[in-house]
Structure formats: C-alpha cells, structure tokens
Motif scaffolding. Sequence first.
Motif, PDB file in Angstrom:
ATOM      1  N   LYS A  44      12.604  -2.752  11.855  1.00 20.39           N
ATOM      2  CA  LYS A  44      12.735  -1.405  11.299  1.00 20.39           C
ATOM      3  C   LYS A  44      11.360  -0.764  11.299  1.00 20.39           C
ATOM      4  O   LYS A  44      10.795  -0.549  12.357  1.00 20.39           O
ATOM      5  CB  LYS A  44      13.387  -1.437   9.923  1.00 20.39           C
ATOM      6  CG  LYS A  44      14.817  -1.958   9.959  1.00 20.39           C
ATOM      7  CD  LYS A  44      15.464  -1.916   8.620  1.00 20.39           C
ATOM      8  CE  LYS A  44      16.864  -2.505   8.738  1.00 20.39           C
ATOM      9  NZ  LYS A  44      17.520  -2.602   7.453  1.00 20.39           N
ATOM     10  N   ASN A  45      10.785  -0.521  10.134  1.00 24.12           N
ATOM     11  CA  ASN A  45       9.454   0.102  10.085  1.00 24.12           C
ATOM     12  C   ASN A  45       8.417  -0.821   9.458  1.00 24.12           C
ATOM     13  O   ASN A  45       7.377  -0.375   9.005  1.00 24.12           O
ATOM     14  CB  ASN A  45       9.512   1.438   9.355  1.00 24.12           C
ATOM     15  CG  ASN A  45       9.977   1.297   7.915  1.00 24.12           C
ATOM     16  OD1 ASN A  45      10.413   0.231   7.490  1.00 24.12           O
ATOM     17  ND2 ASN A  45       9.905   2.376   7.172  1.00 24.12           N
ATOM     18  N   GLU A  46       8.708  -2.108   9.433  1.00 24.29           N
ATOM     19  CA  GLU A  46       7.798  -3.092   8.857  1.00 24.29           C
ATOM     20  C   GLU A  46       7.235  -4.009   9.939  1.00 24.29           C
ATOM     21  O   GLU A  46       7.840  -4.174  10.999  1.00 24.29           O
ATOM     22  CB  GLU A  46       8.514  -3.953   7.814  1.00 24.29           C
ATOM     23  CG  GLU A  46       8.925  -3.205   6.580  1.00 24.29           C
ATOM     24  CD  GLU A  46       9.467  -4.134   5.509  1.00 24.29           C
ATOM     25  OE1 GLU A  46       8.932  -4.098   4.400  1.00 24.29           O
ATOM     26  OE2 GLU A  46      10.424  -4.877   5.792  1.00 24.29           O
ATOM     27  N   LEU A  47       6.106  -4.610   9.619  1.00 27.62           N
ATOM     28  CA  LEU A  47       5.512  -5.607  10.502  1.00 27.62           C
ATOM     29  C   LEU A  47       5.835  -6.981   9.952  1.00 27.62           C
ATOM     30  O   LEU A  47       5.658  -7.246   8.763  1.00 27.62           O
ATOM     31  CB  LEU A  47       3.994  -5.435  10.559  1.00 27.62           C
ATOM     32  CG  LEU A  47       3.272  -6.352  11.552  1.00 27.62           C
ATOM     33  CD1 LEU A  47       3.483  -5.852  12.983  1.00 27.62           C
ATOM     34  CD2 LEU A  47       1.786  -6.427  11.235  1.00 27.62           C
ATOM     35  N   MET A  48       6.344  -7.843  10.805  1.00 25.11           N
ATOM     36  CA  MET A  48       6.521  -9.239  10.463  1.00 25.11           C
ATOM     37  C   MET A  48       5.293  -9.955  11.023  1.00 25.11           C
ATOM     38  O   MET A  48       5.021  -9.859  12.221  1.00 25.11           O
ATOM     39  CB  MET A  48       7.790  -9.792  11.100  1.00 25.11           C
ATOM     40  CG  MET A  48       8.005 -11.259  10.862  1.00 25.11           C
ATOM     41  SD  MET A  48       9.438 -11.889  11.757  1.00 25.11           S
ATOM     42  CE  MET A  48       8.935 -11.640  13.451  1.00 25.11           C
ATOM     43  N   ALA A  49       4.535 -10.604  10.151  1.00 25.24           N
ATOM     44  CA  ALA A  49       3.266 -11.196  10.563  1.00 25.24           C
ATOM     45  C   ALA A  49       3.286 -12.706  10.368  1.00 25.24           C
ATOM     46  O   ALA A  49       3.625 -13.192   9.292  1.00 25.24           O
ATOM     47  CB  ALA A  49       2.122 -10.577   9.750  1.00 25.24           C
ATOM     48  N   ARG A  50       2.894 -13.432  11.408  1.00 28.75           N
ATOM     49  CA  ARG A  50       2.809 -14.888  11.329  1.00 28.75           C
ATOM     50  C   ARG A  50       1.367 -15.255  10.982  1.00 28.75           C
ATOM     51  O   ARG A  50       0.498 -15.345  11.849  1.00 28.75           O
ATOM     52  CB  ARG A  50       3.206 -15.523  12.655  1.00 28.75           C
ATOM     53  CG  ARG A  50       3.271 -17.034  12.562  1.00 28.75           C
ATOM     54  CD  ARG A  50       3.759 -17.633  13.838  1.00 28.75           C
ATOM     55  NE  ARG A  50       3.984 -19.052  13.683  1.00 28.75           N
ATOM     56  CZ  ARG A  50       4.298 -19.864  14.669  1.00 28.75           C
ATOM     57  NH1 ARG A  50       4.455 -19.384  15.891  1.00 28.75           N
ATOM     58  NH2 ARG A  50       4.468 -21.142  14.440  1.00 28.75           N
ATOM     59  N   HIS A  64       0.779  -4.385  -0.077  1.00 28.50           N
ATOM     60  CA  HIS A  64       1.927  -4.076   0.781  1.00 28.50           C
ATOM     61  C   HIS A  64       2.465  -5.282   1.547  1.00 28.50           C
ATOM     62  O   HIS A  64       3.257  -5.117   2.478  1.00 28.50           O
ATOM     63  CB  HIS A  64       1.602  -2.928   1.743  1.00 28.50           C
ATOM     64  CG  HIS A  64       0.968  -1.766   1.068  1.00 28.50           C
ATOM     65  ND1 HIS A  64       1.643  -0.963   0.163  1.00 28.50           N
ATOM     66  CD2 HIS A  64      -0.293  -1.288   1.112  1.00 28.50           C
ATOM     67  CE1 HIS A  64       0.831  -0.042  -0.290  1.00 28.50           C
ATOM     68  NE2 HIS A  64      -0.351  -0.208   0.262  1.00 28.50           N
ATOM     69  N   ALA A  65       2.048  -6.497   1.178  1.00 26.95           N
ATOM     70  CA  ALA A  65       2.556  -7.721   1.817  1.00 26.95           C
ATOM     71  C   ALA A  65       3.572  -8.382   0.889  1.00 26.95           C
ATOM     72  O   ALA A  65       3.430  -8.340  -0.327  1.00 26.95           O
ATOM     73  CB  ALA A  65       1.408  -8.682   2.118  1.00 26.95           C
ATOM     74  N   ARG A  66       4.580  -8.985   1.497  1.00 23.77           N
ATOM     75  CA  ARG A  66       5.577  -9.727   0.714  1.00 23.77           C
ATOM     76  C   ARG A  66       6.143 -10.858   1.573  1.00 23.77           C
ATOM     77  O   ARG A  66       5.978 -10.870   2.799  1.00 23.77           O
ATOM     78  CB  ARG A  66       6.678  -8.808   0.212  1.00 23.77           C
ATOM     79  CG  ARG A  66       7.543  -8.205   1.291  1.00 23.77           C
ATOM     80  CD  ARG A  66       8.607  -7.256   0.696  1.00 23.77           C
ATOM     81  NE  ARG A  66       9.304  -6.526   1.729  1.00 23.77           N
ATOM     82  CZ  ARG A  66      10.366  -6.962   2.391  1.00 23.77           C
ATOM     83  NH1 ARG A  66      10.872  -8.157   2.127  1.00 23.77           N
ATOM     84  NH2 ARG A  66      10.937  -6.217   3.320  1.00 23.77           N
ATOM     85  N   TYR A  80       6.105 -10.037   5.526  1.00 27.23           N
ATOM     86  CA  TYR A  80       6.372  -8.651   5.901  1.00 27.23           C
ATOM     87  C   TYR A  80       5.242  -7.795   5.365  1.00 27.23           C
ATOM     88  O   TYR A  80       4.744  -8.032   4.257  1.00 27.23           O
ATOM     89  CB  TYR A  80       7.659  -8.129   5.265  1.00 27.23           C
ATOM     90  CG  TYR A  80       8.950  -8.641   5.846  1.00 27.23           C
ATOM     91  CD1 TYR A  80       9.205  -8.591   7.216  1.00 27.23           C
ATOM     92  CD2 TYR A  80       9.947  -9.122   5.013  1.00 27.23           C
ATOM     93  CE1 TYR A  80      10.418  -9.032   7.729  1.00 27.23           C
ATOM     94  CE2 TYR A  80      11.165  -9.560   5.523  1.00 27.23           C
ATOM     95  CZ  TYR A  80      11.389  -9.513   6.871  1.00 27.23           C
ATOM     96  OH  TYR A  80      12.590  -9.945   7.383  1.00 27.23           O
ATOM     97  N   VAL A  81       4.850  -6.799   6.126  1.00 27.15           N
ATOM     98  CA  VAL A  81       3.890  -5.791   5.672  1.00 27.15           C
ATOM     99  C   VAL A  81       4.625  -4.459   5.740  1.00 27.15           C
ATOM    100  O   VAL A  81       5.135  -4.077   6.795  1.00 27.15           O
ATOM    101  CB  VAL A  81       2.622  -5.763   6.544  1.00 27.15           C
ATOM    102  CG1 VAL A  81       1.634  -4.742   5.994  1.00 27.15           C
ATOM    103  CG2 VAL A  81       1.986  -7.149   6.629  1.00 27.15           C
TER     104      VAL A  81
END
Length: 110
Positions: A44-50, A64-66, A80-81
């Motif tokens: 969607k409009n979020e970044l998934m970060a590894r 803004h991280a969860r 997610y960011v």
Amino acid sequence: MAFDEGLAERVRNLLHDQNNVVEKKMFGGLCFMVSGHMLVGVLKNELMARVGPVQYDEYLTKPHARKMDFTGRAMTGMIYVSPEGLQKDPDLKFWIDTCLSFTSTLTPKS
C-alpha cells in the motif's frame, strides 16, 4: 495489486547502483530482492523493511516504525515504516541503507 507507485519509484532510484536487484510482486505489494534476499517491500503506502533480528528492537523505537504483523504474528527482523517516516528522501535512504547493511551479511542465493 495496490501499492504506492511513487514510493516504489523512489526505492528503485535509491537501488539503481546495486547489483542483482529483482522486483517481485508478493504480499499484495512489490518486493525488492537483492542477491536473492528480500530487502524491502512497498505494501500500500508503507515500506516493509528487513532490518534483521540483531537490531530489530532498536529499529522499532524509530519514529513511524512498527512490527510487521502481516500474518497476524510479528515477524522478527521485519518492520513496517508508515508514510510519515518516508516523506523525505534522506529518511527513505536511511531505511534502504539499513536493510542493505543487513542483507549484505547473508550468503547470496543463486
């Protein structure tokens, strides 16, 4: 598949000088793989970060991280960011660089 094309383009621009980058549609969004390993995704409009498991808790304290809870259960090492944490290019670059730093420790997949 609904994901923020503008955010995906910004990610592409930051990864333009990386070798072995592959885009793959998954998780209902677009994932960017480097040397066969998932690096980041746009959902969607979020970044998934590894970010990896070692500094996972530290990165969760960033604004803004969860936790990434795509399956209903948190996935250690993945976060997610939210869009608010990605509005400025240096903020997005921070997350991309963080993920590149982690995935560079992994053995490349063929």
